[in-house]
Design a protein around this motif. Structure first.
Motif, PDB file in Angstrom:
ATOM      1  N   VAL A  84      58.147  39.633 -46.453  1.00 47.34           N
ATOM      2  CA  VAL A  84      57.349  38.534 -45.909  1.00 47.34           C
ATOM      3  C   VAL A  84      57.948  38.100 -44.572  1.00 47.34           C
ATOM      4  CG1 VAL A  84      56.573  37.632 -48.149  1.00 47.34           C
ATOM      5  CG2 VAL A  84      58.726  36.836 -47.189  1.00 47.34           C
ATOM      6  N   ARG A  95      60.196  31.687 -58.848  1.00 41.94           N
ATOM      7  CA  ARG A  95      58.898  32.360 -58.740  1.00 41.94           C
ATOM      8  C   ARG A  95      58.941  33.775 -59.330  1.00 41.94           C
ATOM      9  NH1 ARG A  95      56.860  35.774 -55.046  1.00 41.94           N
ATOM     10  NH2 ARG A  95      54.593  35.836 -54.840  1.00 41.94           N
ATOM     11  N   ALA A 132      49.542  38.410 -50.157  1.00 48.19           N
ATOM     12  CA  ALA A 132      48.748  37.700 -51.173  1.00 48.19           C
ATOM     13  C   ALA A 132      48.270  38.635 -52.269  1.00 48.19           C
ATOM     14  CB  ALA A 132      47.561  36.974 -50.565  1.00 48.19           C
ATOM     15  N   GLY A 133      48.435  38.174 -53.495  1.00 43.67           N
ATOM     16  CA  GLY A 133      48.007  38.972 -54.646  1.00 43.67           C
ATOM     17  C   GLY A 133      49.040  39.996 -55.070  1.00 43.67           C
ATOM     18  N   THR A 134      50.312  39.712 -54.815  1.00 42.69           N
ATOM     19  CA  THR A 134      51.319  40.731 -55.138  1.00 42.69           C
ATOM     20  C   THR A 134      51.527  40.880 -56.646  1.00 42.69           C
ATOM     21  OG1 THR A 134      53.092  39.120 -54.857  1.00 42.69           O
ATOM     22  CG2 THR A 134      52.574  40.505 -52.967  1.00 42.69           C
ATOM     23  N   ARG A 135      51.367  39.768 -57.407  1.00 37.83           N
ATOM     24  CA  ARG A 135      51.574  39.914 -58.871  1.00 37.83           C
ATOM     25  C   ARG A 135      50.483  40.792 -59.463  1.00 37.83           C
ATOM     26  NH1 ARG A 135      51.872  33.910 -60.367  1.00 37.83           N
ATOM     27  NH2 ARG A 135      52.340  33.877 -58.159  1.00 37.83           N
ATOM     28  N   LYS A 175      45.692  36.512 -47.443  1.00 39.26           N
ATOM     29  CA  LYS A 175      46.777  35.535 -47.244  1.00 39.26           C
ATOM     30  C   LYS A 175      46.277  34.133 -46.860  1.00 39.26           C
ATOM     31  CE  LYS A 175      51.310  34.853 -46.812  1.00 39.26           C
ATOM     32  NZ  LYS A 175      51.776  34.556 -45.462  1.00 39.26           N
ATOM     33  N   ASP A 178      44.651  32.541 -49.797  1.00 41.15           N
ATOM     34  CA  ASP A 178      45.634  32.185 -50.821  1.00 41.15           C
ATOM     35  C   ASP A 178      46.405  30.928 -50.406  1.00 41.15           C
ATOM     36  OD1 ASP A 178      48.209  32.164 -52.255  1.00 41.15           O
ATOM     37  OD2 ASP A 178      47.553  34.059 -53.087  1.00 41.15           O
TER      38      ASP A 178
HETATM   39  O1  CDP Z   1      51.583  37.244 -54.256  1.00 44.70           O
HETATM   40  P1  CDP Z   1      50.896  36.351 -55.242  1.00 44.70           P
HETATM   41  O2  CDP Z   1      49.534  35.900 -54.741  1.00 44.70           O
HETATM   42  O3  CDP Z   1      50.841  36.929 -56.613  1.00 44.70           O
HETATM   43  O4  CDP Z   1      51.817  35.065 -55.399  1.00 44.70           O
HETATM   44  P2  CDP Z   1      51.826  33.682 -54.604  1.00 44.70           P
HETATM   45  O5  CDP Z   1      53.039  32.942 -55.095  1.00 44.70           O
HETATM   46  O6  CDP Z   1      50.491  33.019 -54.714  1.00 44.70           O
HETATM   47  O7  CDP Z   1      52.101  34.091 -53.118  1.00 44.70           O
HETATM   48  C1  CDP Z   1      51.064  34.344 -52.206  1.00 44.70           C
HETATM   49  C2  CDP Z   1      51.600  35.049 -50.992  1.00 44.70           C
HETATM   50  O8  CDP Z   1      52.452  34.175 -50.276  1.00 44.70           O
HETATM   51  C3  CDP Z   1      52.464  36.264 -51.265  1.00 44.70           C
HETATM   52  O9  CDP Z   1      51.711  37.424 -51.584  1.00 44.70           O
HETATM   53  C4  CDP Z   1      53.193  36.399 -49.963  1.00 44.70           C
HETATM   54  O10 CDP Z   1      52.372  37.035 -49.004  1.00 44.70           O
HETATM   55  C5  CDP Z   1      53.410  34.944 -49.579  1.00 44.70           C
HETATM   56  N1  CDP Z   1      54.779  34.491 -49.935  1.00 44.70           N
HETATM   57  C6  CDP Z   1      55.690  34.313 -48.894  1.00 44.70           C
HETATM   58  O11 CDP Z   1      55.352  34.511 -47.736  1.00 44.70           O
HETATM   59  N2  CDP Z   1      56.982  33.912 -49.191  1.00 44.70           N
HETATM   60  C7  CDP Z   1      57.350  33.695 -50.472  1.00 44.70           C
HETATM   61  N3  CDP Z   1      58.602  33.304 -50.733  1.00 44.70           N
HETATM   62  C8  CDP Z   1      56.445  33.885 -51.518  1.00 44.70           C
HETATM   63  C9  CDP Z   1      55.155  34.272 -51.215  1.00 44.70           C
END
Ligand code: CDP
Length: 246
Positions: A84, A95, A132-135, A175, A178
């Motif tokens: 990131v 997280r 965004a949407g990594t999980r 992104k 999100d």
């Molecule tokens: O990735 P996911 O949508 O499952 O989880 P989120 O917690 O909703 O995070 C959304 C997005 O925020 C991530 O996919 C990353 O691109 C960004 N992120 C970040 O920039 N720094 C972090 N420490 C955590 C997330």
């Protein structure tokens, strides 16, 4: 710095990245990319880049953690420090611990752990680039890596998120959607539509929630097709998931 877009959906009904509201990002899947792992998958989904390695079933050590009637699944979701804009501090965070737990639980109903008492199945999901949407991306890749490892499962698991921007539901958040949207609802499901993960941030009405579920279901069905195609590409037409007797 606040880079919240003024509008998320333009007058033609298209999103900032040009997608329709119910369109998922392009996905590419590579199977068996790691020779040491029992199963592996590299996935790009939009700008997300995810690598998953599966090891096992193998004997669990220390032995006191073994379960006499089933295998243990361990799932580790990890973001690379460079994944990131701001560097991610190495090691587990609140997280990543939460995402690892819910992702493991997304697989527990489908993996036939009863076939491997005292064993462990390790899933390592590494986020190389996050957008965004990594999980959900990691779950989609883990599902393929588990199949690549030959681990019997009742179904593949597919995952995607629905959110709300400009008062409208949108599938597979990018992104800005999100970060600044009004809701984020990641869901994982089996090919029979059994939900194995459901989380929610933000607010949706009951009616919106029902519509979001339907939208997500359609997205997951598309992903399941792509997962199956990728597995057929590697293992041939007989790659159907075999469900052994209990
Ligand atoms: O990735 P996911 O949508 O499952 O989880 P989120 O917690 O909703 O995070 C959304 C997005 O925020 C991530 O996919 C990353 O691109 C960004 N992120 C970040 O920039 N720094 C972090 N420490 C955590 C997330």
């Amino acid at each position: 710095m606040n880079d919240k877009p003024e509008k998320f959906i333009d007058e033609n009904g298209l999103r900032l990245d040009g997608r329709q509201i119910d369109e998922i990002r392009p996905m590419t899947i590579k199977i068996g990319v790691l020779s040491r792992a029992d199963g592996s998958c590299y996935m790009e989904w939009g700008n997300n880049k995810i690598l998953v390695a599966v090891y096992g079933p193998r004997e669990l050590h220390p032995r006191r953690l073994q379960k006499s009637d089933s295998a243990l699944i361990r799932y580790r979701y990890n973001m690379a420090a460079f994944s990131v804009e701001d560097r991610i501090r190495p090691g587990p965070s609140r997280r990543s611990t939460e995402i690892s737990k819910v992702s493991r639980e997304a697989f527990e109903p489908v993996v036939m752990t009863n076939l491997y008492p005292s064993a462990v199945i390790d899933v390592f999901a590494e986020v190389l680039q996050a957008d965004a949407g990594t999980r959900t991306a990691a779950i989609n890749a883990a599902s393929i890596a588990l199949a690549d490892a030959g681990i019997p499962m009742k179904s593949l698991v597919a995952a995607c998120a629905v959110g709300k921007v400009d008062g409208k539901l949108v599938l597979d958040l990018n992104k800005p959607e999100d970060n600044y949207g009004q809701a984020d609802l990641p869901i994982a499901m089996t090919q029979d539509g059994e939900i194995t993960l459901l989380q929610m941030d933000g607010n949706l009405t009951q009616e919106e929630f029902k519509q979001a579920l339907e939208m997500c279901k359609k997205g997951c069905l598309q992903i399941l097709e792509m997962q199956k195609e990728a597995l057929k590409g590697k293992f041939g037409e007989d790659a159907a998931i075999e469900v052994p007797e209990d």
